[in-house]
Design a protein around this motif. Structure first.
Motif, PDB file in Angstrom:
ATOM      1  N   ASP A 284     -13.829  49.979  25.289  1.00 16.07           N
ATOM      2  CA  ASP A 284     -15.260  49.867  25.600  1.00 16.07           C
ATOM      3  C   ASP A 284     -16.108  50.271  24.395  1.00 16.07           C
ATOM      4  O   ASP A 284     -17.125  49.643  24.094  1.00 16.07           O
ATOM      5  CB  ASP A 284     -15.625  50.744  26.810  1.00 16.07           C
TER       6      ASP A 284
ATOM      7  N   LYS B 200     -20.271  44.021  19.684  1.00 11.35           N
ATOM      8  CA  LYS B 200     -21.330  43.157  20.202  1.00 11.35           C
ATOM      9  C   LYS B 200     -22.396  42.914  19.130  1.00 11.35           C
ATOM     10  O   LYS B 200     -22.935  41.821  19.003  1.00 11.35           O
ATOM     11  CB  LYS B 200     -21.949  43.805  21.449  1.00 11.35           C
TER      12      LYS B 200
ATOM     13  N   LYS C  28     -11.409  40.381  25.083  1.00 11.01           N
ATOM     14  CA  LYS C  28     -12.537  39.519  24.695  1.00 11.01           C
ATOM     15  C   LYS C  28     -13.774  40.367  24.371  1.00 11.01           C
ATOM     16  O   LYS C  28     -14.420  40.187  23.343  1.00 11.01           O
ATOM     17  CB  LYS C  28     -12.828  38.568  25.859  1.00 11.01           C
ATOM     18  N   ASP C  29     -14.088  41.307  25.256  1.00 13.73           N
ATOM     19  CA  ASP C  29     -15.264  42.151  25.033  1.00 13.73           C
ATOM     20  C   ASP C  29     -15.133  42.975  23.753  1.00 13.73           C
ATOM     21  O   ASP C  29     -16.117  43.231  23.068  1.00 13.73           O
ATOM     22  CB  ASP C  29     -15.491  43.100  26.222  1.00 13.73           C
ATOM     23  N   ALA C  30     -13.907  43.397  23.461  1.00 14.85           N
ATOM     24  CA  ALA C  30     -13.702  44.191  22.249  1.00 14.85           C
ATOM     25  C   ALA C  30     -13.729  43.326  20.989  1.00 14.85           C
ATOM     26  O   ALA C  30     -13.609  43.841  19.879  1.00 14.85           O
ATOM     27  CB  ALA C  30     -12.380  44.948  22.343  1.00 14.85           C
TER      28      ALA C  30
ATOM     29  N   ALA D 265     -16.011  47.534  21.965  1.00 16.45           N
ATOM     30  CA  ALA D 265     -16.821  46.405  22.455  1.00 16.45           C
ATOM     31  C   ALA D 265     -18.306  46.642  22.175  1.00 16.45           C
ATOM     32  O   ALA D 265     -19.029  45.741  21.750  1.00 16.45           O
ATOM     33  CB  ALA D 265     -16.590  46.220  23.952  1.00 16.45           C
ATOM     34  N   LYS D 266     -18.730  47.871  22.413  1.00 10.38           N
ATOM     35  CA  LYS D 266     -20.140  48.225  22.224  1.00 10.38           C
ATOM     36  C   LYS D 266     -20.560  47.967  20.766  1.00 10.38           C
ATOM     37  O   LYS D 266     -21.638  47.452  20.501  1.00 10.38           O
ATOM     38  CB  LYS D 266     -20.293  49.715  22.561  1.00 10.38           C
TER      39      LYS D 266
ATOM     40  N   GLU E 275      -9.990  32.988  28.316  1.00 13.75           N
ATOM     41  CA  GLU E 275     -11.065  33.712  27.621  1.00 13.75           C
ATOM     42  C   GLU E 275     -11.246  33.218  26.190  1.00 13.75           C
ATOM     43  O   GLU E 275     -11.975  33.813  25.399  1.00 13.75           O
ATOM     44  CB  GLU E 275     -10.774  35.224  27.594  1.00 13.75           C
TER      45      GLU E 275
ATOM     46  N   LYS F  14     -10.182  40.115  29.621  1.00 12.22           N
ATOM     47  CA  LYS F  14     -11.618  40.412  29.586  1.00 12.22           C
ATOM     48  C   LYS F  14     -11.876  41.581  28.632  1.00 12.22           C
ATOM     49  O   LYS F  14     -12.808  41.561  27.828  1.00 12.22           O
ATOM     50  CB  LYS F  14     -12.062  40.757  31.019  1.00 12.22           C
ATOM     51  N   LYS F  15     -11.029  42.591  28.728  1.00 11.37           N
ATOM     52  CA  LYS F  15     -11.165  43.752  27.835  1.00 11.37           C
ATOM     53  C   LYS F  15     -11.009  43.349  26.372  1.00 11.37           C
ATOM     54  O   LYS F  15     -11.750  43.801  25.501  1.00 11.37           O
ATOM     55  CB  LYS F  15     -10.089  44.804  28.162  1.00 11.37           C
TER      56      LYS F  15
END
Ligand code: GLC
Length: 446
Positions: free
Chosen positions: A345, A352, A98-100, A348-349, A147, A95-96
């Motif tokens: 994080d 996005k 993927k978000d990144a 990821a921010k 993912e 998940k980490k």
């Protein structure tokens, strides 16, 4: 006269060094187009997660701790005996990642200390024989694939545990005296170790579905070192390709003088000055970086890169046509520590809103000069340029004017107005910079 002869000898030697480049064996024949096709996803995706995880996470002071502190097998055993990653939940890791915005992940199946994360038939030195008692690779591949993240493996050519891996200049348990080292090696048969690698590679490349990247690590030829002859690299590559024909293989098996023994070059903890090339041909490349100074979890290492630095590394790599494999070293409990989560994080921010300047992008054509304190990437499909502002200054874009259709910020698609002087584009930027780590300006080309 003598000098001329010497010169001739040097040139001849030079030539023969080059001409030893091994002919392509029949099993390795592939056209340029076929190779480009094989690497297409990887060139597009640009960003992956490296994961260094093993029993060196217990000492928590570098994955080379056995070497650095010259620890004997006996004293290293406590890390095996106490390995119990009770919080291991690779769905959280995936998940980490993927978000990144990471599109592939490469896990250390075995590192230099020889410890294996899977239930290998060929050794007892494996996760299934520790307190955790299970294969750690299967849940990893399942979680990452769930993912939509591609899976790659790192496999260490070096093995400081195997009884037939000959002592050499970096082996932690090597006798320091050269004669003693040679004597100790009489009992070690590298052929047995070569077969061990083949058996293990067969396992990891047969039992976990499609594996997209293989990171073999590493060669150090020369006196008391090891290179392709020691690894039997040609036959390793042959085996790997027969098991996973589409796999993308790094360049550390010491076959750089062939065209078929590697797919991409692997600078480490640095950024090449320019797109790496050979005889004028640009090479596929992937740089790997750590958050701090270590690949394995290192509790007391505090020189962590900031989110800004990490993003700059990613963008700069893409701006020179390369990929970034960014490393996390999970703890011995099986989790990412706070510092890693904080960096992921932050990435990821940014990703996005800005991944469009990364995926499918590459170095901009030479006609676009890169303004100071900026990094430029380019998407050849959509014909858009991405200007990354490392500092909040107003860049002028020399000679761009007749090539531009429209300009906007990438984070919010808000128009950027501009004026033109002598075909240079002068941007009108707002006083207030967008609230993002690195602002990106998207230029639509005619
Ligand atoms: C080096 C190190 C190793 C690390 C690797 C990552 O070769 O030996 O510890 O796994 O680089 O690229």
């Amino acid at each position: 006269m003598k000098r001329v002869f010497l010169f001739f000898l040097i040139i001849a030697g030079f030539n023969s060094a080059f001409s030893q480049s091994v002919e392509t064996p029949s099993w390795a024949k592939e056209t340029k187009e076929q190779k480009a096709k094989r690497l297409e996803w990887w060139r597009h995706d640009r960003f992956g997660m490296f994961i260094h995880w093993g029993i060196y996470a217990l000492p928590a002071r570098h994955e080379w701790v056995k070497h650095n502190e010259r620890i004997s097998n006996e004293n290293y055993q406590k890390y095996f005996d106490n390995f119990d990653p009770d919080l291991y939940n690779p769905a959280e890791w995936a998940k980490k990642a993927k978000d990144a915005g990471m599109k592939y992940a490469v896990l250390t199946t075995k590192h230099h200390d020889g410890f294996c994360l899977w239930d290998s038939k060929y050794t007892d030195y494996k996760a299934t024989n520790t307190s955790c008692g299970k294969d750690l690779i299967k849940p990893f591949v399942d979680a990452f694939r769930a993912e939509g993240i591609r899976v790659g493996f790192y496999y260490s050519l070096i093995d400081w545990h195997h009884p037939h891996f000959p002592y050499d200049r970096i082996h932690p348990n090597r006798p320091d005296d050269a004669n003693e080292l040679a004597k100790a090696n009489e009992k070690r048969d590298i052929k047995i170790y070569q077969q061990y690698m083949k058996d293990q590679l067969t396992e990891i490349l047969s039992n976990y579905g499609q594996i997209d990247e293989l990171f073999l690590d590493f060669s150090y030829p020369g006196e008391n070192g090891k290179g392709h002859k020691d690894w039997d690299s040609e036959n390793l590559i042959k085996l790997i390709r027969s098991l996973q024909p589409q796999i993308i293989i790094d360049d550390r098996a010491d076959l750089k003088n062939t065209t078929w023994g590697w797919d991409y070059v692997t600078p480490e903890q640095s950024i090449p000055k320019e797109w790496p090339s050979e005889n004028g041909v640009r090479l596929p490349w992937e740089v790997c970086h750590t958050f701090s100074g270590s690949w394995g979890y290192y509790r007391d290492e505090h020189t962590w890169k900031s989110v800004h630095q990490l993003l700059s590394i990613l963008i700069e790599s893409v701006s020179k046509g390369g990929n970034l494999l960014l490393n996390v070293g999970p703890t011995a409990r099986g989790t990412f520590d706070d510092r890693a989560n904080d960096r992921l994080d932050g990435i990821a921010k940014w990703m996005k809103f800005h991944s469009r300047s990364i995926y499918g992008c590459t170095q901009a054509p030479d006609e676009y000069k890169v303004p100071e304190k900026c990094l430029l990437t380019y998407n050849p499909e959509t014909k858009r340029l991405y200007l990354h502002l490392l500092e909040w200054t107003v860049p002028s874009l020399p000679g761009y004017a007749d090539k531009i259709k429209y300009i906007q910020f990438l984070n919010d698609a808000s128009e950027i107005r501009y004026s033109v002087t002598d075909n240079d584009v002068i941007l009108t930027l707002p006083e207030q910079r967008p609230n993002v780590e690195i602002p990106v300006i998207e230029l639509f080309l005619k």
